[in-house]
Design a protein around this motif. Structure first.
Motif, short mmCIF file in Angstrom:
data_model
loop_
_atom_site.label_atom_id
_atom_site.label_comp_id
_atom_site.label_asym_id
_atom_site.label_seq_id
_atom_site.Cartn_x
_atom_site.Cartn_y
_atom_site.Cartn_z
N PRO A 182 0.80 -1.23 0.00
CA PRO A 182 0.00 0.00 0.00
C PRO A 182 0.83 1.27 0.00
N ALA A 183 1.89 1.32 0.78
CA ALA A 183 2.74 2.51 0.80
C ALA A 183 3.46 2.67 -0.54
N GLY A 184 3.90 1.57 -1.10
CA GLY A 184 4.58 1.64 -2.40
C GLY A 184 3.64 2.06 -3.50
N LEU A 185 2.39 1.57 -3.45
CA LEU A 185 1.42 1.95 -4.46
C LEU A 185 1.10 3.44 -4.38
N LEU A 186 1.05 4.00 -3.16
CA LEU A 186 0.81 5.44 -3.02
C LEU A 186 1.96 6.23 -3.63
N SER A 187 3.18 5.75 -3.45
CA SER A 187 4.34 6.42 -4.05
C SER A 187 4.24 6.39 -5.58
N ILE A 188 3.86 5.22 -6.13
CA ILE A 188 3.70 5.12 -7.58
C ILE A 188 2.58 6.04 -8.06
N ALA A 189 1.50 6.11 -7.28
CA ALA A 189 0.36 6.96 -7.66
C ALA A 189 0.75 8.42 -7.71
N GLU A 190 1.48 8.91 -6.69
CA GLU A 190 1.90 10.31 -6.68
C GLU A 190 2.86 10.60 -7.83
N GLU A 191 3.71 9.66 -8.12
CA GLU A 191 4.63 9.82 -9.25
C GLU A 191 3.85 9.88 -10.57
N THR A 192 2.84 9.02 -10.69
CA THR A 192 2.00 9.01 -11.89
C THR A 192 1.28 10.34 -12.05
N LEU A 193 0.77 10.89 -10.94
CA LEU A 193 0.07 12.17 -10.98
C LEU A 193 1.00 13.28 -11.48
N THR A 194 2.22 13.30 -10.96
CA THR A 194 3.17 14.34 -11.38
C THR A 194 3.48 14.24 -12.86
N GLU A 195 3.73 13.02 -13.34
CA GLU A 195 4.07 12.85 -14.75
C GLU A 195 2.87 13.16 -15.66
N PHE A 196 1.69 12.78 -15.22
CA PHE A 196 0.50 13.09 -16.02
C PHE A 196 0.31 14.59 -16.15
#
Length: 835
Positions: free
Chosen positions: A155-169
């Motif tokens: 869950p913590a790793g997925l949140l990190s991936i999600a925030e990174e995805t948001l920034t790149e998007f």
């Protein structure tokens, strides 16, 4: 009696005094206005008699009150419309300013990088790759395809991936992470779908769109998340896990499958993370990316018959708009693994233009369509709600995709071939597939089919634009369809009485049902009119109906897939009627707009470019048209009983082969290279033959009727042809044969007949007239041949689509050639309109 006018409920007398209507009088007048905004004189007098409170008001005063009330209502509606346009223009201006700022930043960044690169490469060669001087686009590519150790999927790793995805998007949606160029043929404006751009020089294919929709952000997000409802290629989206985040957002793990668009390629699937959150400024963000190379969390193994594709950071930025509605930014960025398809199909998987049409613009169109339905009436043609019609379109498209892909988990299995593998036949006996067929219809006859067969094939087409071929297939079903097969298909799903005889159909009538805002998709009912051969036919109706979906007929749209999908329907036309879709899909493999000049095969555009430029355009067309390639996929479904399976399979193979042969013949005839030769369907347009015919038409008209057909000043054969082509009245010529057929028509004539120059010669003269018109023509024909002309009274004729056309009057005259011999008969229909 003094005249009186009304403004804001006041009666104004001629002597300048104001007389107020009482609230009770205004209320009575308003009640009548809502019932009848324009009451007749009798109705106004009746109102005075029925309402004693109006007894002191003259009928003329009431008439003036209603006139001013209608005027105020019209002004209110116009003001409301202008306010809506102003809001849209304000939002579009904001989008354009943001786009301008982004482009300025991108230009500044590229100028800086170019200067930096020049300084470091003047006197040295780079022994190693210096990533510090790469452009934003190139550096973004490395970031998009990381070569890192496995990512943590806890869950913590997925949140990190999600925030990174948001920034790149966001860097793609509003920043400079991708170099965007304007989509060919798309120009922003108040009536456009939005600002559409495609990527240039990035990994995979990418498209971006910005637009304004009249829906609130939460509703927009809800629609876009339901991808199968608007993305026709999406087979399923399964939400496997949902994780709330501490910032109020949501992380979802999705498995998505896409249909293959043709039999020559496998389907795609995605293992995705979707992150939904609200930003500080109130904007709603939904972003996605593929989950790959992860550990310590859920994963999705490879699925048989699917190629695992990659979605790079993509999504939707939805901002509330002042005055209502939303401003939306859409980014689609994918790597569709082109290596997995034959080389001839790879342009389809490497084209950002195709992605923009099929996915990005489809999302915007769906939002605009729903917004229009919300703001307008809930009932459309045939008393159907828009949602019900959209569901029918979706069922047709989905059923065609299911048959085309033939997934085993839906019950499809392959049958053995007959020694030739050009046509594939699949069989389906699953209860789910047959459930819709085995029911009792409105005619009371139960269906007996327990097997569904699908015969499918693909073929490569050269030098024929998909939109033109699709229009021909739609308008001229008799050129490729078999009446007996149509009748069999109808009987198999019991849209007619049992034991109905097969035979011929008298023609097709296209009945419009619904269309999207931009008319890029049409839903219609096709009526195939039966021809009776015996007394029983008068008792048992033999007409057949097809529900048909048609899209991709715009010749100027770049990267658009053309589809013609249809299915027999019961005469009751229930919303849940069983559908066995069949049809055609034509996919362009060359997405460049300069690759073809489709109009050259349909109209006199080449002839209207007078002078040297016209010859140059014609030559360019001949060169460019050789680059047009497309792949056509054909799929036909048949229901039958199990003991008839082998026989129906053999029939289906032969039928699809005959259709392929017919399509090849039609494509060859429609090819610009063949139309430009004397052995083609007709001589080249804009050549001396067309100019000479135009001159003969005008000379003969002047000789017989004593007046000029065209306005004075039309001198020179080329100018005559151009003026005749643009004439407001419908002018058309037919041959002097036992069964006259049309050989030429101007633009108004083609519009009236709803046909094209290529298909014109398939229409006979008697086909366009009703029974009364045919009798009139027969009685006047000897006069035309002897006297040279005849004036016909107004009446009704029929277009090639079967639509009635009224005309005020018509003139027919004999066209003579230079040797004074009869060449053809010319008709001019004046003041025509569709009934």
């Amino acid at each position: 009696m003094m005249a009186m006018s009304c403004k804001d409920g006041k009666a104004v007398l001629d002597n300048g005094k104001y007389v107020r209507y009482t609230p009770e009088q205004v209320e009575a007048l308003e009640r009548l206005y809502h019932e009848c905004p324009k009451p007749s004189s009798v109705r106004r007098q009746q109102l005075i008699r029925e309402c004693p409170i109006l007894s002191n008001i003259e009928p003329k005063q009431i008439k003036v009150w209603f006139q001013n009330r209608r005027c105020r209502e019209k002004q209110r509606k116009e003001a409301s419309r202008l306010q809506a346009v102003n809001r849209k223009l304000t939002a579009m201006n904001k989008l354009l300013m943001e786009e301008n700022d982004r482009l300025q930043k991108q230009v500044s960044q590229l100028v800086y990088e170019n200067s930096y690169f020049r300084q470091h490469t003047q006197n040295t060669t780079l022994p190693t790759k210096d990533t510090s001087c790469e452009s934003v686009v190139t550096s973004g590519q490395h970031h998009l395809t990381p070569q890192h150790p496995p990512r943590d999927a806890s869950p913590a790793g997925l949140l990190s991936i999600a925030e990174e995805t948001l920034t790149e998007f966001l860097s793609k949606a509003t920043g400079t992470a991708v170099e965007w160029v304007q989509m060919p043929g798309m120009k922003p404006g108040p009536d456009s779908i939005g600002i559409v751009a495609i990527s240039h020089g990035c990994t995979g294919v990418a498209a971006r769109a910005c637009g304004l929709v009249g829906l609130e952000p939460t509703r927009v997000a809800e629609i876009l998340k339901d991808r199968p409802s608007w993305f026709r290629d999406c087979r399923a989206v399964d939400v496997l896990n949902v994780l709330p985040t501490t910032n109020g957002g949501t992380i979802e793990l999705l498995y998505m499958q896409l249909y293959a668009p043709t039999t020559l390629a496998p389907a795609r699937d995605f293992w995705l993370l979707r992150y939904t959150s609200v930003m500080e400024d109130g904007s709603l963000v939904v972003c996605e990316r593929s989950l790959s190379n992860t550990q310590n969390g859920p994963s999705m193994p490879q699925v048989q018959n699917f190629v695992r594709a990659e979605m790079l950071p993509s999504g939707y930025l939805i901002r509330p708009c002042e005055g209502g509605g939303s401003i939306i930014h859409i980014v689609d960025h994918m790597n569709l693994e082109p290596w997995s398809v034959p080389e001839v199909l790879r342009p389809l998987y490497e084209s950002s233009t195709v992605l923009a049409q099929k996915t990005t613009m489809a999302a915007l169109r769906q939002l605009r369509q729903i917004a229009q339905e919300v703001s307008q009436s809930n009932v459309t043609n045939w008393g159907r709600r828009p949602a019900a019609l959209r569901a029918l379109s979706q069922r047709l498209s989905r059923g065609f995709n299911e048959a085309l892909n033939g997934f085993s988990d839906e019950g499809w299995s392959m049958m053995g071939n007959d020694g030739v593998d050009d046509v594939t036949v699949l069989v389906n006996t699953s209860p789910e597939k047959l459930m819709g067929l085995n029911q009792t219809f409105a005619n009371g006859f139960p269906a007996m089919s327990n097997v569904v067969l699908c015969a499918k094939a693909s073929m490569l087409l050269q030098n024929v634009p998909p939109a033109i071929l699709l229009r021909f297939l739609r308008e001229h079903r008799s050129e490729w369809a078999d009446n007996n097969i149509d009748a069999y298909s109808a009987a198999a799903v019991k849209v007619g009485p049992p034991g109905a005889r097969v035979g011929s159909f008298g023609g097709q009538v296209i009945l419009p049902l619904a269309h999207t805002i931009e008319h890029e998709e049409l839903l219609e009912v096709i009526k195939l009119e039966g021809v009776g051969h015996c007394p029983e036919d008068a008792i048992i109706p033999r007409d057949m109906f097809l529900l048909q979906l048609c899209c991709g007929m715009d010749e100027n749209a770049v990267g658009t897939c053309a589809e013609l999908i249809f299915a027999p329907i019961d005469s009751s036309f229930a919303d849940d009627a069983p559908l066995l879709p069949s049809g055609f899909r034509i996919i362009p493999l060359d997405s460049g707009k300069e690759a073809s000049s489709p109009n050259r095969t349909l109209d006199l555009a080449s002839a209207l470019e007078i002078g040297p430029a016209g010859n140059k355009a014609s030559n360019d067309s001949a060169v460019n048209s050789g680059c047009t390639r497309s792949v056509m996929t054909i799929a036909f479904e048949f229901a039958c009983e199990s003991h008839m399976q082998e026989n129906v399979a053999s029939m289906a193979r032969q039928y699809v082969r005959s259709i392929i042969s017919s399509v090849q013949r039609v494509a060859l005839a429609l090819s610009p290279s063949h139309l430009s030769s004397h052995g083609g369907l007709r001589p080249p347009l804009g050549t001396p033959e067309a100019n000479t015919l135009a001159r003969w038409i005008c000379q003969s008209y002047r000789g017989y009727l004593g007046v000029e057909l065209l306005k004075s000043g039309s001198e020179g054969s080329e100018t005559i042809l151009k003026t005749l082509w643009n004439h407001s009245d419908s002018i058309m010529c037919c041959s002097l044969k036992a069964l006259p057929v049309f050989t030429f028509a101007n633009q108004a004539g083609l519009d009236m007949l709803e046909t094209t120059l290529v298909a014109l010669q398939d229409i006979t003269l008697e086909k366009i007239f009703d029974e009364h018109g045919r009798k009139t023509l027969c009685s006047e024909f000897p006069q035309i041949m002897q006297q040279g002309f005849a004036c016909l009274q107004g009446g009704i004729c029929l277009s090639s689509m079967g639509r009635p056309v009224s005309y005020e009057r018509a003139v027919a005259w004999k066209v003579l050639n230079d040797e004074e011999n009869a060449h053809c008969i010319c008709f001019m229909f004046m003041n025509w309109s569709f009934v």
